[in-house]
Enzyme design. Structure first.
Site, mmCIF file in Angstrom:
data_model
loop_
_atom_site.group_PDB
_atom_site.id
_atom_site.type_symbol
_atom_site.label_atom_id
_atom_site.label_comp_id
_atom_site.label_asym_id
_atom_site.label_seq_id
_atom_site.Cartn_x
_atom_site.Cartn_y
_atom_site.Cartn_z
ATOM 1 N N LYS A 197 0.838 -1.198 0.000
ATOM 2 C CA LYS A 197 0.000 0.000 0.000
ATOM 3 C C LYS A 197 0.875 1.251 0.000
ATOM 4 C CE LYS A 197 -3.591 2.055 2.881
ATOM 5 N NZ LYS A 197 -4.520 1.840 3.999
ATOM 6 N N GLU A 256 10.600 -4.658 4.544
ATOM 7 C CA GLU A 256 10.724 -6.047 4.101
ATOM 8 C C GLU A 256 10.417 -6.180 2.609
ATOM 9 O OE1 GLU A 256 9.069 -4.916 6.728
ATOM 10 O OE2 GLU A 256 9.026 -6.358 8.377
ATOM 11 N N GLY A 306 -4.906 -2.409 5.393
ATOM 12 C CA GLY A 306 -4.117 -3.552 4.907
ATOM 13 C C GLY A 306 -4.794 -4.889 5.155
ATOM 14 N N ARG A 307 -5.238 -5.112 6.384
ATOM 15 C CA ARG A 307 -5.804 -6.425 6.714
ATOM 16 C C ARG A 307 -7.196 -6.644 6.126
ATOM 17 N NH1 ARG A 307 -4.751 -3.060 10.659
ATOM 18 N NH2 ARG A 307 -6.288 -2.337 12.165
ATOM 19 N N GLU A 318 -4.730 -7.244 15.304
ATOM 20 C CA GLU A 318 -4.254 -5.918 14.909
ATOM 21 C C GLU A 318 -5.404 -4.907 15.001
ATOM 22 O OE1 GLU A 318 -0.630 -5.150 12.100
ATOM 23 O OE2 GLU A 318 -2.425 -5.134 10.857
ATOM 24 N N HIS A 327 -4.095 -34.054 17.937
ATOM 25 C CA HIS A 327 -2.947 -34.848 18.383
ATOM 26 C C HIS A 327 -1.861 -33.953 18.963
ATOM 27 C CE1 HIS A 327 -4.565 -38.485 16.467
ATOM 28 N NE2 HIS A 327 -5.150 -37.580 15.694
ATOM 29 N N LYS A 379 9.477 -0.937 14.345
ATOM 30 C CA LYS A 379 10.042 -0.524 13.042
ATOM 31 C C LYS A 379 11.070 0.572 13.252
ATOM 32 C CE LYS A 379 5.835 -0.904 10.237
ATOM 33 N NZ LYS A 379 4.909 -0.120 9.437
HETATM 34 C C1 G6Q Z 1 -2.579 -4.200 8.057
HETATM 35 C C2 G6Q Z 1 -1.384 -3.490 8.400
HETATM 36 C C3 G6Q Z 1 -0.099 -4.121 7.915
HETATM 37 C C4 G6Q Z 1 0.257 -3.796 6.471
HETATM 38 C C5 G6Q Z 1 1.708 -4.193 6.244
HETATM 39 C C6 G6Q Z 1 2.152 -3.957 4.826
HETATM 40 O O1 G6Q Z 1 -3.691 -3.803 8.307
HETATM 41 O O2 G6Q Z 1 -1.506 -2.172 8.024
HETATM 42 O O3 G6Q Z 1 -0.082 -5.501 8.075
HETATM 43 O O4 G6Q Z 1 -0.593 -4.449 5.597
HETATM 44 O O5 G6Q Z 1 2.524 -3.487 7.127
HETATM 45 O O6 G6Q Z 1 2.025 -2.628 4.487
HETATM 46 P P1 G6Q Z 1 2.212 -2.153 3.009
HETATM 47 O O7 G6Q Z 1 1.114 -2.730 2.198
HETATM 48 O O8 G6Q Z 1 2.139 -0.650 3.041
HETATM 49 O O9 G6Q Z 1 3.551 -2.648 2.546
#
Ligand code: G6Q
Length: 549
Positions: A205, A211, A265-266, A351, A382, A510
């Site tokens: 996003k 990463e 994001g989620r 989250e 198990h 971070k």
């Molecule tokens: C989700 C969070 C988080 C996000 C990641 C990746 O709700 O905001 O998990 O999706 O940190 O972020 P980017 O899509 O900006 O790389």
């Protein structure tokens, strides 16, 4: 907190105090209609919550709580595009991404649906090009492998869906997911791939996530080493809201699929973040997933609270978390394909609702989101089910299963389903003293041996579970299930008065990682820190100083 909400919490607390120990066996015996009354049926989808530790009065008080918290008004505020993500000053409109009706969905005075549909149309065209082989790599070879590079919300959702529905995927168009900055993951993935036939989807996003940027840069280097710089245009596309950063990376904006700041994001797998789903499974299956989400949205928006599946699941969770003090919640899909479903829900729930202050910044005065965890059945049986049955923690469980499998191996699915039914029954009704004594006596044990073994063989029962059963695990049903949990989490956040759509808690780590990173360089003089972190850093520096040792 409003006086009505305060009163609703107090009424629940008073009810809890007078309730004593709840016996599910007694509740079922007293009410032969409990199963019918305490379940919701949405076409083939059954949500049976009758094995939960609630009475009719408990539920009545919980619905009052939801009304006092103005769940219905908040739901409408979400759909109206209000900025209900207050700390980020954003609307929350993932429901627009799967909206299939003719009505507009308005944000900041504008209907967002034309833009949503335009991105979907571009995704469709691109998906069809890749799947038909008309989109080719730089050497003219067709694409056989799609690698999604993203993390968190830009990884978990699409990965979970691709795994869950892999039985519908074409074997000659594989999907891979690389998220971890640990190069082990990217290295292992690339080792299996041919650059000429690989398409990378860089999903971020913000397009700044450490990463993802590291993995994307390494993937780019791997590709250009083999095929040259010019190949990037045929082998990299982006999903992002940050066109500038995408262009800086070297991906042409015409190869970027956009989404909007009102998609968290989620909650983003329904957006262009779902591109790997469409590529792997076909666009019509991605659309069926959206249809499923939309079906659950309509149910959530129109069903009265008392018949509203996400609301009911949310209130049961609040009962356990806040009134009975249960701190975890297990999601147990009896479906190996849903292996990543608990992980997806873990992010969605923890989250969103892992917060300790209310929207207005004041502390919440009761526990919020539970620890969400789980593994597919029957494997879990198990492993950790021992604790579920006889441990000192009570863990409310969700059992999920499809009535029909998508393979033709005989004898498996009946066993799977029998185990699911057995676990719910065992947790709810346990095994009492008389039964255990009789069993041990039948085995020929003497009285002393029976006495010694008895406590170990007892199952206390009254351990709550909800069963979520459906015909098949198909895109439509998976869409319904994901949206069911999304709305559950939303309702809980409203009742707790928290902002379920921010995630400030991920920031500090971070920042610190960015400040520690230079201190890992061999010639750095590490900055002073707390003795433990400094000690760990020094140890790592010593070990890294001689890689051959
Ligand atoms: C989700 C969070 C988080 C996000 C990641 C990746 O709700 O905001 O998990 O999706 O940190 O972020 P980017 O899509 O900006 O790389």
């Amino acid at each position: 907190m409003s006086p009505a909400l305060d009163a609703a919490w107090q009424a629940l607390e008073a009810h809890r105090a007078t309730l004593g120990r709840i016996s599910l066996a007694r509740l079922f015996a007293e009410d032969p209609g409990r199963f019918e009354r305490f379940s919701v049926v949405l076409d083939d989808l059954l949500i049976d919550y009758s094995k939960n530790l609630v009475t009719t009065e408990t539920l009545r008080l919980l619905f009052e709580l939801a009304r006092a918290a103005e769940v219905e008004a908040w739901r409408e505020r979400m759909w109206a595009g209000e900025r209900i993500n207050t700390t980020e000053d954003r609307a929350v409109l993932h429901v627009a991404l799967r909206h299939r009706g003719p009505e507009p969905i308005v944000c900041d005075g504008r209907d967002v649906m034309p833009e949503v549909r335009a991105v979907l149309a571009r995704m469709k065209t691109f998906t069809e090009e890749v799947r038909s082989g008309s989109w080719r790599g730089a050497t003219g070879a067709p694409i056989t492998d799609v690698v999604n590079i993203g993390i968190g919300g830009s990884d978990l959702g699409p990965q979970m869906v691709c795994r869950a529905l892999a039985h519908l995927a074409r074997p000659d168009l594989r999907a891979h997911f690389v998220s971890n900055v640990d190069g082990a993951q990217l290295a292992a993935t690339l080792a299996r791939l041919d650059p000429r036939q690989t398409l990378f989807v860089v999903a971020s996003k913000t397009f700044t996530t450490q990463e993802t940027m590291q993995n994307a840069a390494s993937a780019r280097a791997w590709l250009t080493r083999a095929l040259g710089e010019d190949a990037v245009a045929r082998h990299f596309v982006a999903v992002s809201t940050n066109a500038e950063a995408v262009a800086r990376f070297g991906i042409d904006p015409s190869r970027m699929f956009g989404f909007w700041d009102w998609v968290g994001g989620r909650y983003s797998l329904w957006s262009a973040i779902g591109l790997p789903i469409a590529l792997h499974l076909g666009f019509e299956r991605f659309e069926a997933l959206l249809e499923g989400g939309y079906a659950m949205d309509r149910h959530f928006r129109t069903a009265p609270l008392e018949r509203n599946a996400p609301v009911i699941l949310a209130l049961l969770g609040i009962w356990y978390r806040d009134l009975l003090g249960y701190s975890t919640h297990a999601v147990l899909p009896y479906d190996q394909r849903l292996e990543r479903f608990p992980a997806h829900l873990q992010q969605l729930d923890m989250e969103s609702n892992g917060k300790r202050v209310r929207r207005d910044g004041r502390p919440v005065d009761r526990p919020t989101g539970p620890i969400v965890w789980g593994e597919p059945g029957t494997n879990g049986q198990h492993a950790f089910f021992q604790l579920l049955h006889q441990g000192t923690e009570i863990v409310p469980c969700d059992f999920l299963a499809a009535a029909l499998p998508d393979h033709d191996l005989e004898g498996h699915h009946e066993k799977l389903l029998a185990n699911l039914l057995a676990q719910g029954q065992a947790l709810a009704f346990g095994k009492g003293e008389a039964e255990v004594r009789a069993e041990l006596a039948a085995k020929g044990l003497d009285e002393a041996a029976i006495e010694a073994l008895l406590p170990h063989k007892l199952f206390p029962g009254d351990r709550p579970s909800t069963a979520i059963l459906f015909r098949r695990l198909d895109p439509f049903t998976l869409g319904r299930l994901i949206a069911l949990y999304e709305h559950k989490v939303f309702v809980q956040g409203v009742v707790w008065g928290i902002d379920s759509f921010d995630q400030w808690g991920v920031e500090l780590g971070k920042e610190l990682a960015a400040s520690i990173l230079p201190d890992l360089a061999p010639d750095a003089t590490p900055k002073p820190r707390d003795p433990s972190t400094s000690g760990q850093l020094a140890h790592l520096r010593r070990l890294r100083a001689d890689p051959r040792a």
